[in-house]
Design a protein around this motif. Structure first.
Motif, PDB file in Angstrom:
ATOM      1  N   SER A 105     -12.198  56.312  -0.134  1.00 22.67           N
ATOM      2  CA  SER A 105     -11.641  55.164  -0.882  1.00 22.67           C
ATOM      3  C   SER A 105     -11.985  55.194  -2.432  1.00 22.67           C
ATOM      4  CB  SER A 105     -12.147  53.941  -0.454  1.00 22.67           C
ATOM      5  OG  SER A 105     -11.539  53.729   0.923  1.00 22.67           O
ATOM      6  N   TYR A 106     -11.037  54.637  -3.090  1.00 26.59           N
ATOM      7  CA  TYR A 106     -11.519  55.170  -4.465  1.00 26.59           C
ATOM      8  C   TYR A 106     -11.207  53.774  -5.459  1.00 26.59           C
ATOM      9  CZ  TYR A 106      -6.124  55.958  -4.829  1.00 26.59           C
ATOM     10  OH  TYR A 106      -5.007  55.506  -4.378  1.00 26.59           O
ATOM     11  N   ARG A 107     -11.928  53.967  -6.626  1.00 21.63           N
ATOM     12  CA  ARG A 107     -11.768  53.176  -7.582  1.00 21.63           C
ATOM     13  C   ARG A 107     -10.533  53.499  -8.506  1.00 21.63           C
ATOM     14  NH1 ARG A 107     -16.571  50.360 -11.530  1.00 21.63           N
ATOM     15  NH2 ARG A 107     -15.111  48.708 -12.746  1.00 21.63           N
ATOM     16  N   HIS A 108     -10.860  54.798  -8.896  1.00 19.52           N
ATOM     17  CA  HIS A 108     -10.150  55.417  -9.690  1.00 19.52           C
ATOM     18  C   HIS A 108      -9.479  56.809  -9.190  1.00 19.52           C
ATOM     19  CE1 HIS A 108      -9.720  52.626 -13.146  1.00 19.52           C
ATOM     20  NE2 HIS A 108     -11.129  52.489 -13.018  1.00 19.52           N
ATOM     21  N   LEU A 109      -8.470  57.324  -9.343  1.00 26.01           N
ATOM     22  CA  LEU A 109      -8.014  58.597  -8.572  1.00 26.01           C
ATOM     23  C   LEU A 109      -7.533  59.434  -9.709  1.00 26.01           C
ATOM     24  CD1 LEU A 109      -7.593  60.258  -5.933  1.00 26.01           C
ATOM     25  CD2 LEU A 109      -5.326  59.242  -5.838  1.00 26.01           C
ATOM     26  N   VAL A 110      -7.992  60.552  -9.706  1.00 23.60           N
ATOM     27  CA  VAL A 110      -7.422  61.591 -10.461  1.00 23.60           C
ATOM     28  C   VAL A 110      -6.759  62.791  -9.838  1.00 23.60           C
ATOM     29  CG1 VAL A 110      -7.984  63.393 -12.453  1.00 23.60           C
ATOM     30  CG2 VAL A 110      -9.035  61.337 -12.371  1.00 23.60           C
ATOM     31  N   LEU A 111      -5.253  62.914 -10.315  1.00 19.75           N
ATOM     32  CA  LEU A 111      -4.639  63.881  -9.354  1.00 19.75           C
ATOM     33  C   LEU A 111      -4.556  65.166 -10.401  1.00 19.75           C
ATOM     34  CD1 LEU A 111      -1.613  61.656  -8.145  1.00 19.75           C
ATOM     35  CD2 LEU A 111      -3.812  62.502  -7.018  1.00 19.75           C
ATOM     36  N   ALA A 112      -5.109  66.244  -9.981  1.00 24.85           N
ATOM     37  CA  ALA A 112      -5.153  67.354 -10.842  1.00 24.85           C
ATOM     38  C   ALA A 112      -5.129  68.695  -9.777  1.00 24.85           C
ATOM     39  CB  ALA A 112      -6.447  67.598 -11.417  1.00 24.85           C
ATOM     40  N   LEU A 113      -4.074  68.589  -8.803  1.00 25.17           N
ATOM     41  CA  LEU A 113      -4.077  69.385  -7.712  1.00 25.17           C
ATOM     42  C   LEU A 113      -3.322  70.906  -8.084  1.00 25.17           C
ATOM     43  CD1 LEU A 113      -3.090  66.994  -4.646  1.00 25.17           C
ATOM     44  CD2 LEU A 113      -5.386  68.474  -4.884  1.00 25.17           C
ATOM     45  N   GLY A 114      -2.707  70.881  -9.329  1.00 26.96           N
ATOM     46  CA  GLY A 114      -2.026  72.041  -9.664  1.00 26.96           C
ATOM     47  C   GLY A 114      -0.660  72.260  -8.909  1.00 26.96           C
ATOM     48  N   SER A 115      -0.012  73.322  -8.807  1.00 24.59           N
ATOM     49  CA  SER A 115       1.074  73.622  -8.343  1.00 24.59           C
ATOM     50  C   SER A 115       0.754  74.603  -7.337  1.00 24.59           C
ATOM     51  CB  SER A 115       2.247  74.293  -9.520  1.00 24.59           C
ATOM     52  OG  SER A 115       1.586  75.358 -10.030  1.00 24.59           O
ATOM     53  N   THR A 116       1.966  74.814  -6.501  1.00 25.74           N
ATOM     54  CA  THR A 116       1.939  76.180  -5.424  1.00 25.74           C
ATOM     55  C   THR A 116       3.205  77.016  -5.877  1.00 25.74           C
ATOM     56  OG1 THR A 116       3.511  74.912  -4.065  1.00 25.74           O
ATOM     57  CG2 THR A 116       0.913  74.531  -3.965  1.00 25.74           C
ATOM     58  N   THR A 117       3.160  78.235  -5.191  1.00 25.97           N
ATOM     59  CA  THR A 117       4.164  79.094  -5.218  1.00 25.97           C
ATOM     60  C   THR A 117       5.372  78.785  -4.677  1.00 25.97           C
ATOM     61  OG1 THR A 117       2.375  80.806  -5.586  1.00 25.97           O
ATOM     62  CG2 THR A 117       4.653  81.655  -5.207  1.00 25.97           C
ATOM     63  N   SER A 118       6.499  78.916  -5.296  1.00 22.71           N
ATOM     64  CA  SER A 118       7.903  78.673  -4.890  1.00 22.71           C
ATOM     65  C   SER A 118       8.388  80.189  -4.766  1.00 22.71           C
ATOM     66  CB  SER A 118       8.723  78.034  -5.545  1.00 22.71           C
ATOM     67  OG  SER A 118      10.114  77.976  -4.850  1.00 22.71           O
ATOM     68  N   TYR A 119       8.898  80.789  -3.616  1.00 20.25           N
ATOM     69  CA  TYR A 119       9.771  81.868  -3.544  1.00 20.25           C
ATOM     70  C   TYR A 119      11.200  81.795  -3.651  1.00 20.25           C
ATOM     71  CZ  TYR A 119       4.995  83.803  -2.055  1.00 20.25           C
ATOM     72  OH  TYR A 119       3.649  83.996  -2.152  1.00 20.25           O
ATOM     73  N   LEU A 120      11.507  80.817  -4.036  1.00 23.72           N
ATOM     74  CA  LEU A 120      13.117  80.355  -4.430  1.00 23.72           C
ATOM     75  C   LEU A 120      13.955  80.731  -3.370  1.00 23.72           C
ATOM     76  CD1 LEU A 120      12.667  82.160  -7.942  1.00 23.72           C
ATOM     77  CD2 LEU A 120      12.462  79.716  -7.370  1.00 23.72           C
ATOM     78  N   GLY A 121      13.526  80.751  -2.090  1.00 24.61           N
ATOM     79  CA  GLY A 121      14.201  80.976  -0.918  1.00 24.61           C
ATOM     80  C   GLY A 121      14.721  82.458  -0.805  1.00 24.61           C
ATOM     81  N   ILE A 122      14.384  83.502  -1.482  1.00 23.32           N
ATOM     82  CA  ILE A 122      14.578  84.740  -1.330  1.00 23.32           C
ATOM     83  C   ILE A 122      13.935  85.271  -0.048  1.00 23.32           C
ATOM     84  CG2 ILE A 122      14.393  86.872  -2.409  1.00 23.32           C
ATOM     85  CD1 ILE A 122      14.416  85.330  -5.173  1.00 23.32           C
TER      86      ILE A 122
END
Length: 422
Positions: A105-122
């Motif tokens: 549980s949290y008092r304040h939450l910081v979201l800093a998970l970055g991004s993931t790779t997208s292969y654009l359906g190729i």
């Protein structure tokens, strides 16, 4: 499972998800806050200084500098590091669940998970291309390339040998250009001692758009990068207007000028296609509070509009009133701003808009060389540019992270080496 810290709201921790630039530096700027616990959660043991992965590949700097462990960076800081992967976030209950079953549980939450790779359906892109995002990616790529060079020296068939010596880079953004310039200098230094002909090495950038670095640099720096690609130790070709259709083991199919092409290559690097982190994507945030890439829209204070106790930074969020590029210098300044605003809220004060000062662009353009554009005014390139780039990244690391680096002496040593070459 009950949170290890689950009492009154004042006793609840500040929970930071993601130990990249935004998350780590939020934590470090909160280290003097003693009124509530601070927990940093990341799925890896070590921080990854991603802008310097090129130097790790070329052995220009040491692994310990680029990937210091969180327990070293957070030593005596009072910050608790938790190794784990975020499974879900309950914004209403103010609780985070990890894949281990632990809940916080949290008092304040910081979201800093970055991004993931997208292969654009190729088709075949995920299975048959390589990434360049972690230290593991770097070492795996180095082993793969050295193996291909060794095989090439024992391959008499010219067509097969050239395929072994061809590297295709999908994406002409900053990452694609930087890795192309780096490999074009590095591979000859590995191949010549084996008795190979460096003129047979071929680096090819496949860029879907009509120019490289279209959205990430100024016109001046773009022209500098183009010139740098032409002056490397191995050939670098840029094929604009190239849309990858499929990736096979040892080949890439793409469309260019309304024609279908097949390029034989033993190595294909994927440097394009960022996707929103699945945990961020799964949050019950209304469509009007997301952008077209599904990133979270935040207030100028970097808070979520409907959840003021939640902050977001880096690749997973954007302030529509002041959009910033997804770079290290932005994320670390956002971390400082979030820490400032969390302290303000805890002390009963109002948060203030985050201020991000872009100092310029830093681009790796070959071994021992970089181009630095400072405040959109001055451009410094070559070996001096590399020295400035290294020292600037060092400055991004606040104490105790910077103290850790200074104690090792490695970074200062590398900067002096660069300046000595000028």
């Amino acid at each position: 499972m009950r949170s290890p810290i689950h009492e009154t709201n004042d006793a609840l921790p500040i929970v930071i998800l993601g130990g990249g630039f935004g998350g780590l530096f939020t934590a470090l700027h909160l280290r003097d806050l003693h009124s509530c616990p601070i927990i940093l959660i990341d799925q890896s043991w070590s921080f990854v200084f991603k802008p310097l992965l090129y130097e790790l590949l070329t052995s220009e700097v040491k692994l310990e500098l680029i990937c210091p462990r969180y327990d070293q960076l957070l030593h005596n800081s009072g910050i608790t590091f938790v190794l784990g992967t975020v499974e879900a976030i309950d914004l209403d209950q103010k609780q985070v669940e990890l894949d281990s079953g632990l809940k916080y549980s949290y008092r304040h939450l910081v979201l800093a998970l970055g991004s993931t790779t997208s292969y654009l359906g190729i088709p075949g892109a995920k299975e048959h291309t390589r990434l360049f995002r972690t230290a593991y990616d770097v070492f795996a790529l180095a082993q793969h390339l050295r193996n291909r060079l060794q095989i090439a020296t024992q391959t008499e068939d010219i067509t097969e040998r050239l395929a072994l010596l061809t590297v295709v880079i999908v994406g002409g953004g900053a990452s694609g250009v930087e890795i192309a310039a780096t490999l074009a200098d590095l591979l000859p230094t590995w191949y010549i001692p084996l008795g190979g002909n460096p003129e047979e090495i071929r680096i090819v950038i496949l860029q879907r758009g009509d120019d490289i670095l279209k959205e990430s640099t100024s016109d001046r720096l773009r022209e500098t990068a183009k010139s740098a690609l032409k002056g490397r130790n191995a050939s670098v070709e840029v094929l604009l207007g190239s849309e990858v259709k499929e990736v096979h083991p040892g080949a890439v199919e793409f469309e260019r000028n309304e024609q279908q092409w097949r390029l034989a290559a033993a190595t294909v690097l994927w440097t394009t296609g960022n996707a929103t982190h699945p945990v961020i994507e799964a949050l019950p945030i209304a469509a009007e509070n997301r952008d077209k890439r599904d990133r979270l829209l935040v207030k100028p204070t970097l808070q979520l509009p409907d959840f003021p106790e939640v902050f977001a930074a880096g690749d997973c969020a954007i302030d529509p009133s002041n959009p910033q590029p997804a770079t290290a210098q932005v994320a670390y300044q956002q971390g400082a701003a979030i820490a400032h605003n969390i302290k303000a809220l805890i002390n009963g004060k109002s948060p203030t808009p985050a201020t991000v000062n872009l100092r310029g662009m830093l681009m790796k353009l070959g071994m021992h060389e970089s181009a630095v554009e400072i405040f959109d005014r001055y451009e410094i390139k070559g070996q001096l540019g590399q020295a400035i780039r290294l020292s600037t990244y060092l400055e991004f690391m606040p104490t105790p992270a910077r103290n850790f680096v200074n104690r090792t002496g490695w970074f200062a040593e590398e900067i002096l080496k660069q300046i000595a070459r000028v």
